[in-house]
Design a protein around this motif. Sequence first.
Motif, PDB file in Angstrom:
ATOM      1  N   LEU A  56       0.834  -1.206   0.000  1.00  0.00           N
ATOM      2  CA  LEU A  56       0.000   0.000   0.000  1.00  0.00           C
ATOM      3  C   LEU A  56       0.871   1.260   0.000  1.00  0.00           C
ATOM      4  O   LEU A  56       0.583   2.228  -0.707  1.00  0.00           O
ATOM      5  N   SER A  95      -8.165   2.533   0.136  1.00  0.00           N
ATOM      6  CA  SER A  95      -8.015   2.222   1.556  1.00  0.00           C
ATOM      7  C   SER A  95      -8.970   3.123   2.318  1.00  0.00           C
ATOM      8  O   SER A  95      -9.055   4.314   2.035  1.00  0.00           O
ATOM      9  N   CYS A 153      -9.303   2.269   5.878  1.00  0.00           N
ATOM     10  CA  CYS A 153      -8.833   2.181   7.262  1.00  0.00           C
ATOM     11  C   CYS A 153      -7.409   2.704   7.422  1.00  0.00           C
ATOM     12  O   CYS A 153      -6.869   2.702   8.529  1.00  0.00           O
ATOM     13  N   GLY A 168      -4.618   1.463   6.295  1.00  0.00           N
ATOM     14  CA  GLY A 168      -3.593   0.429   6.436  1.00  0.00           C
ATOM     15  C   GLY A 168      -3.658  -0.336   7.737  1.00  0.00           C
ATOM     16  O   GLY A 168      -2.691  -0.984   8.142  1.00  0.00           O
ATOM     17  N   GLY A 193      -5.603  -2.855   8.303  1.00  0.00           N
ATOM     18  CA  GLY A 193      -5.958  -4.255   8.072  1.00  0.00           C
ATOM     19  C   GLY A 193      -7.392  -4.587   8.417  1.00  0.00           C
ATOM     20  O   GLY A 193      -7.711  -5.735   8.699  1.00  0.00           O
ATOM     21  N   ILE A 194      -8.272  -3.601   8.393  1.00  0.00           N
ATOM     22  CA  ILE A 194      -9.657  -3.926   8.744  1.00  0.00           C
ATOM     23  C   ILE A 194     -10.679  -3.603   7.651  1.00  0.00           C
ATOM     24  O   ILE A 194     -11.806  -4.058   7.721  1.00  0.00           O
ATOM     25  N   CYS A 195     -10.308  -2.839   6.624  1.00  0.00           N
ATOM     26  CA  CYS A 195     -11.333  -2.443   5.647  1.00  0.00           C
ATOM     27  C   CYS A 195     -11.332  -3.327   4.401  1.00  0.00           C
ATOM     28  O   CYS A 195     -12.316  -3.366   3.678  1.00  0.00           O
ATOM     29  N   SER A 196     -10.239  -3.985   4.124  1.00  0.00           N
ATOM     30  CA  SER A 196     -10.076  -4.884   2.960  1.00  0.00           C
ATOM     31  C   SER A 196     -10.185  -4.190   1.608  1.00  0.00           C
ATOM     32  O   SER A 196     -10.344  -4.840   0.589  1.00  0.00           O
ATOM     33  N   LYS A 197     -10.132  -2.873   1.611  1.00  0.00           N
ATOM     34  CA  LYS A 197     -10.250  -2.144   0.347  1.00  0.00           C
ATOM     35  C   LYS A 197      -8.977  -2.263  -0.486  1.00  0.00           C
ATOM     36  O   LYS A 197      -8.953  -1.961  -1.660  1.00  0.00           O
ATOM     37  N   CYS A 198      -7.871  -2.646   0.181  1.00  0.00           N
ATOM     38  CA  CYS A 198      -6.560  -2.590  -0.465  1.00  0.00           C
ATOM     39  C   CYS A 198      -6.149  -3.910  -1.112  1.00  0.00           C
ATOM     40  O   CYS A 198      -4.962  -4.140  -1.334  1.00  0.00           O
ATOM     41  N   LEU A 222      -3.848  -8.596   1.302  1.00  0.00           N
ATOM     42  CA  LEU A 222      -4.163  -7.232   1.704  1.00  0.00           C
ATOM     43  C   LEU A 222      -2.908  -6.391   1.464  1.00  0.00           C
ATOM     44  O   LEU A 222      -1.845  -6.685   2.024  1.00  0.00           O
ATOM     45  N   CYS A 257      -1.993  -3.617   2.529  1.00  0.00           N
ATOM     46  CA  CYS A 257      -1.386  -2.927   3.669  1.00  0.00           C
ATOM     47  C   CYS A 257      -0.621  -3.893   4.561  1.00  0.00           C
ATOM     48  O   CYS A 257       0.149  -3.475   5.416  1.00  0.00           O
TER      49      CYS A 257
HETATM   50 FE1  FES Z   1      -7.680  -1.292   5.028  1.00  0.00          FE
HETATM   51 FE2  FES Z   1      -5.626  -2.691   4.049  1.00  0.00          FE
HETATM   52  S1  FES Z   1      -5.992  -0.597   3.929  1.00  0.00           S
HETATM   53  S2  FES Z   1      -7.317  -3.414   5.053  1.00  0.00           S
END
Ligand code: FES
Length: 682
Positions: free
Chosen positions: A25, A37, A39, A41, A43-48, A91, A93
Amino acid sequence: MSTDPLVVFTPSGKRGRFAVGTPILTAARQLGVDLDSVCGGRGICSKCQITPSYGEFSKHGVTVQDGALSEWNAVEERYKSKRGLKEGRRLGCQATVQGDVVIDVPPESQVHRQVVRKAASARAIAMDPATRLYYIEVQEPDMHEPTGDLERIARALREQWDIPAITSAFPVLGRLQPALRKGAWKVTVALHKSHTDDKPRLVAIWPGLHEDGLFGLAIDLGSTTIAAHLTDLDTGAVVASSGIMNPQIRFGEDLMSRVSYAMMNKGGDAEMTRAVREAIDALVIDIAKEGGIDPSLILETVFVCNPVMHHLLMGIDPVELGQAPFALATSDSMSLSAAELGLNALPAASRIYVLPCIAGHVGADAAAVALSEEPGKSDDLVLIVDVGTNAEILLGNRERVLACSSPTGPAFEGAQISSGQRAAPGAIERIEIDPVTKEPRFRVIGSDLWSDEEGFDAATAGSGITGICGSGIIEAVAELRIAGLLDDSGLIGSAEQTGTPRCVPEGRTHAYVIHDATATGGPRITVTQGDIRAIQLAKSALYAGARLLMDEMHVDKVDRVVLAGAFGAHISAKHAMVLGMIPDAPLDKVSSAGNAAGTGARIALCNVAARVEIERVVGEITKVETAIEPRFQEHFVAANAIPHKTDPFPELAKIVTLPPVSFNTGGRGADGEGGRKRRRRG
Ligand code: FES
């Protein structure tokens, strides 16, 4: 030369060397790769999500070994077990660079992804919405540092997202404290960054990570119907579409009768404003239900509408639009909140954007058509006709774009037609008349079978055959002309003149019977002389508007024609041309664009840069005012004939021969020949 590992991103092709241990990321951000992204980075939104590729890539000059990325970690494992992650995905991030690697960014992980339109001209919409989500961890308040919660939110955004400063929408202030405490100082905020504001505006807040998404509405507010598309502002997908009748119809069917209602009745404008806002509120609740979301998630709405609807929505008396010089209160785009607009079903801080109007009679709906169809980027000369109760007409190419609106009235929508009805199951939408036997065959909405095909009765048993919709009436009139049952002045012949008992007397004129189910208690569907007159008035207004623009452009023909509008897509090009609705053009150069105004609204909803673009383009469009132009009346009268009194239709002549019949017996005369005073309708 650096010996750090090489990271190549696809599909962008961006590449760079990064130290071992750099999160993907971070590498993406440094290279300006579009990787989402919310969140930041954590590790909770999974957008990355990204997909690493392994092996030999001669194209990129890299070989990717097995250990090119750090090992699958606990955060990814937790995410996968809780929510699922596609095979091969990581992921961005969490995965860090360990060796040369090729990283694919899938479309779902791109902020500015392209959404392909389903319409005929499949132009993509680039996602770049004005409202975005940011997950932040906010510092707790402290007796020794007496800053407010909003100020600490602003600081978190500055430190964690590089957003230097924000403002807050007033209705959100009261929600900050409960959300922060409920989320244990971790919250997701929605920031709206308008092209006209210098600071992003805080428009919503949720405790913890908000995972229910963000939605927007694109609303085409027409005189007759209000149509809305509920759009996911993350993916651009339309999750629900819905429409309702405009309740202002009870104050007058067309625009000018609504303006007169406001003139004649004290408080009439406020009454109409209330009616339309209530209808929009009801529509918001309906469409949210249909899309399975809470209306509180709708944070943006874009409106396109004609000038009278624009003023009535805004709560501005439209009286000035009823008389020359047709001054608008403002022609600029409008950005405001749902609370300011008096819409109660949307969150109070939810943002509203109304496209700019082009002129007193050429509204934001025409601007939306220009945004969707881009006549100003066309190499050839294109005529765009948005067929509705009021037709928006644009003519142009790279050099110049002209626009006008023309009062066609509701006949093309099946209103004011004896057997007319809205496009719904049971309505005749296609019709053919055999030129020899003079017998009709037709198709109704809801079945693909023609009426003379086996199984038609069974297929239509549910809906019945109930009337004719707009596209059906256009085909019916054109087919009557092709079959020699209607002359060029618009008179239907008698049974003796035409040789078919389907031409029946009706008062002093004649009607053509398409379908008669009276024996079984069903309807008798006819095209009457009155219907022909209504269609002649509508098509003459449309053609005259187009002709006026062509005069202004000093041309006698156009290279191509685009039929737009909710039902424009269903009009047969050949029949429209036989009728003389549109100027002569090669048939393969007549296309349909579906609901172009609605598409323009969607583009403006999904892409904030498009708002800047349309505001610029509107300034460059030359408006032609039909109401005060004497040549309009001349063109209108000449266009009354079918297809036209004087203009040749050489392209049409290549495909259809129109019989030179005449049913004028002298007594009756061609009573519709421009005799009726033209009205401006909505
Ligand atoms: Fe949110 Fe990786 S940026 S999970």
